[in-house]
Design an enzyme around this catalytic site. Structure first.
Site, short mmCIF file in Angstrom:
data_model
loop_
_atom_site.label_atom_id
_atom_site.label_comp_id
_atom_site.label_asym_id
_atom_site.label_seq_id
_atom_site.Cartn_x
_atom_site.Cartn_y
_atom_site.Cartn_z
N PHE A 152 7.32 66.60 71.08
CA PHE A 152 6.56 65.36 71.33
C PHE A 152 5.22 65.61 71.99
CE2 PHE A 152 11.04 64.18 71.13
CZ PHE A 152 11.00 63.16 70.19
N ARG A 154 1.37 66.14 72.88
CA ARG A 154 0.15 65.54 72.34
C ARG A 154 -0.96 66.56 72.45
NH1 ARG A 154 0.07 61.18 76.86
NH2 ARG A 154 0.74 63.09 77.88
N GLY A 257 -5.63 59.21 63.44
CA GLY A 257 -5.79 60.35 62.53
C GLY A 257 -4.94 61.47 63.06
N CYS A 260 -0.42 64.43 62.71
CA CYS A 260 0.93 63.88 62.81
C CYS A 260 1.07 62.44 62.31
CB CYS A 260 1.43 63.98 64.24
SG CYS A 260 1.68 65.69 64.74
P1 NAD Z 1 -0.10 74.42 62.26
O1 NAD Z 1 -0.53 74.29 60.86
O2 NAD Z 1 -1.14 74.46 63.35
O3 NAD Z 1 0.80 75.74 62.42
C1 NAD Z 1 1.75 76.15 61.51
C2 NAD Z 1 1.81 77.68 61.53
O4 NAD Z 1 2.94 78.11 60.76
C3 NAD Z 1 0.59 78.36 60.92
O5 NAD Z 1 0.03 79.29 61.83
C4 NAD Z 1 1.14 79.06 59.67
O6 NAD Z 1 0.47 80.26 59.36
C5 NAD Z 1 2.57 79.31 60.09
N1 NAD Z 1 3.49 79.57 58.98
C6 NAD Z 1 3.58 78.92 57.80
N2 NAD Z 1 4.57 79.45 57.05
C7 NAD Z 1 5.13 80.44 57.78
C8 NAD Z 1 6.19 81.36 57.57
N3 NAD Z 1 6.88 81.35 56.44
N4 NAD Z 1 6.48 82.22 58.53
C9 NAD Z 1 5.78 82.26 59.69
N5 NAD Z 1 4.77 81.42 59.96
C10 NAD Z 1 4.43 80.52 59.02
O7 NAD Z 1 0.90 73.23 62.51
P2 NAD Z 1 1.24 72.49 63.90
O8 NAD Z 1 0.22 71.46 64.21
O9 NAD Z 1 1.58 73.51 64.93
O10 NAD Z 1 2.56 71.70 63.49
C11 NAD Z 1 3.77 72.37 63.23
C12 NAD Z 1 4.88 71.34 63.10
O11 NAD Z 1 5.04 70.62 64.33
C13 NAD Z 1 4.64 70.27 62.02
O12 NAD Z 1 5.86 69.92 61.48
C14 NAD Z 1 4.08 69.11 62.83
O13 NAD Z 1 4.30 67.88 62.21
C15 NAD Z 1 4.89 69.22 64.11
N6 NAD Z 1 4.24 68.65 65.30
C16 NAD Z 1 2.90 68.82 65.49
C17 NAD Z 1 2.32 68.30 66.64
C18 NAD Z 1 0.82 68.45 66.86
O14 NAD Z 1 0.30 67.73 67.69
N7 NAD Z 1 0.14 69.36 66.17
C19 NAD Z 1 3.09 67.64 67.59
C20 NAD Z 1 4.46 67.52 67.38
C21 NAD Z 1 5.02 68.04 66.23
#
Ligand code: NAD
Length: 434
Positions: A152, A154, A257, A260
């Site tokens: 969760f 932010r 935007g 998420c």
């Molecule tokens: P991101 O795109 O910044 O990071 C994802 C990472 O995963 C990348 O570095 C990518 O290279 C890596 N990756 C992809 N396939 C892979 C594999 N097979 N093996 C190893 N690494 C691999 O994404 P994020 O913003 O960190 O979000 C990740 C998840 O968390 C999503 O599901 C998102 O919805 C959720 N989430 C994001 C937030 C946010 O604020 N960014 C908050 C809560 C939840």
């Protein structure tokens, strides 16, 4: 317990650093070798307040290291946090290919009992698919459990959110997995809520969609304010004082935007539709949000009539303050539309410029990236505010006015008091108030 964090993006890096800070031994791994090389040298690829310091301190203590060898990382771990992306697919549903890829990797390297934790935001019932994938591809008869522990945090306050969370949702179906996860979060044990896996998965999508709905709701009210003498800031304040409503996420503006809300909302709509549930409430939420940019540009046109060859300064490119993340930022749509109209753009953001340059490369005739708000304002026919960074709120507006060709501000985040700005001689447009 050895912990692996797969995926070192916004969530993976914060999760890894946070779990190390809780005292655990963590390996962060990613398939992007270059990224891992940089992080291992202490070069953090994202801007997130406090993350550099937390990571470096824990790397120094030897509690967290990074590897691009996903096989070894999985083999060494007792608990694996999957923090890979779940981006929006073409039909609005979450694209689960990264989760599937990770599940197969885990199956190949299952050399002992492991708990696989879904940290990524995933559709309800994903655990079923992870279990099935691992069972299909595993080469040994080792046991494993899947658990859901949605994140969760932010962006902009991610470190503080992780270390001091409101709640830690843990969805499990075995006592063994539950005990391991409770131990991992021992430092914040009082905030743990245990549920079944479907419930935990749904809590995340339900929370994000609710917050998105709150933003679209206040934006709908802002549209009503524009047709009357009501003021949206006062309406929001009056509403928010009711503890059943609460004042947060009642800020009218350009809409939501980020990586998420837009995708999670669309994913939940798709999940509901696939299950035969009427999702119109959330479809309207999405529709209201996508109308915000048009409404904003109409105000600009009202002020400038023709946009062709007009110099437009845009302040704030990230989707919100205190982050360099531009995924689904309203600024992207505005830039596209303004370029389409033939405007000349002067862009500035304290942290997100490099990311935006990848999408819209600098081109001196059409797009200039500036190093301050004032540089962007210089000779501009209008100044647009798209993100409420503190430094914009604190700008010296007298200086801005002296620099601009026409003193016109179109404020997509209602950061100024209309009377104050107008007193300085600006033509000022904001959302949901006169
Ligand atoms: P991101 O795109 O910044 O990071 C994802 C990472 O995963 C990348 O570095 C990518 O290279 C890596 N990756 C992809 N396939 C892979 C594999 N097979 N093996 C190893 N690494 C691999 O994404 P994020 O913003 O960190 O979000 C990740 C998840 O968390 C999503 O599901 C998102 O919805 C959720 N989430 C994001 C937030 C946010 O604020 N960014 C908050 C809560 C939840």
């Amino acid at each position: 317990m050895k912990i692996a964090v797969l995926g070192t993006g916004y969530v993976g890096l914060v999760t890894g650093a946070g779990l190390a800070e809780f005292g655990h031994s963590v390996i962060g791994a990613d398939k992007m070798t270059e990224k891992i090389e940089k992080i291992s040298k202490g070069e953090i690829p994202i801007y997130e307040p406090g993350l550099d310091e937390l990571l470096r301190a824990n790397m120094k203590r030897g509690r967290i290291s990074f590897s691009s060898d996903l096989h070894k990382t999985i083999q060494a771990a007792d608990v694996i946090f999957a923090c890979v992306g779940t981006p929006q697919g073409d039909d609005g549903s979450a694209d689960m290919s990264q989760i599937e890829e990770v599940s197969r990797l885990i199956a190949e390297n299952l050399n002992g009992y492991k708990v696989i934790v879904e940290k990524s935001t995933v559709p309800v019932k994903t655990s079923h698919w992870i279990k099935r994938t691992i069972s299909l591809y595993k080469k040994s008869d080792q046991e494993f459990d899947v658990a859901s522990n949605p994140e969760f945090l932010r962006e902009g306050s991610a470190v503080a959110d992780f270390l001091n969370p409101d709640r830690i949702i843990i969805g499990v179906e075995s006592d063994r997995a539950r005990d391991m996860l409770v131990k991992i979060y021992d430092k914040v044990r009082d905030r743990i809520v245990i549920t079944n896996i479907d419930t935990a998965e749904l809590i995340k999508h339900a929370s994000n969609s609710f917050l998105a709905m709150k933003i679209s709701y206040i934006n709908l009210m802002a549209n009503l304010c524009e047709k009357t003498d009501a003021d949206i800031e006062q309406v929001a304040k009056g509403m928010g004082l009711d503890p059943r409503i609460g004042g947060l996420f009642l800020k009218a503006g350009l809409g939501f935007g980020g990586s998420c809300f837009p995708k999670d909302l669309k994913a939940l709509i798709k999940i509901g539709e696939d299950l035969g549930v009427d999702m119109n409430l959330l479809k309207e939420t999405d529709l209201i949000n996508s109308g915000r940019a048009r409404l904003f540009l109409d105000k600009l046109k009202k002020a400038l009539w023709i946009l062709k060859e007009k110099k437009i300064a845009i302040l704030g490119l990230s989707f919100k303050p205190e982050t360099d993340d531009i995924r689904e930022a309203p600024s992207i749509r505005l830039i596209r539309e303004l370029l389409g109209e033939g405007a000349i753009l002067r862009l500035y953001d304290p942290e997100a410029q490099n990311n935006m340059k990848e999408l819209f490369p600098e081109d001196k005739t059409r797009i200039t990236y500036c190093s301050t708000s004032y540089e962007a304002a210089a000779c501009a026919n209008a100044l647009l505010i798209c993100t409420e960074w503190k430094e914009f709120v604190e700008m010296d507006l007298r200086k801005v006015k002296a620099l601009m060709a026409n003193p016109i501000i179109v404020d997509g985040r209602n950061i100024f008091e209309p009377a104050d700005v107008r007193k300085l001689g600006f033509e000022y447009y904001s959302l949901g108030r006169k």
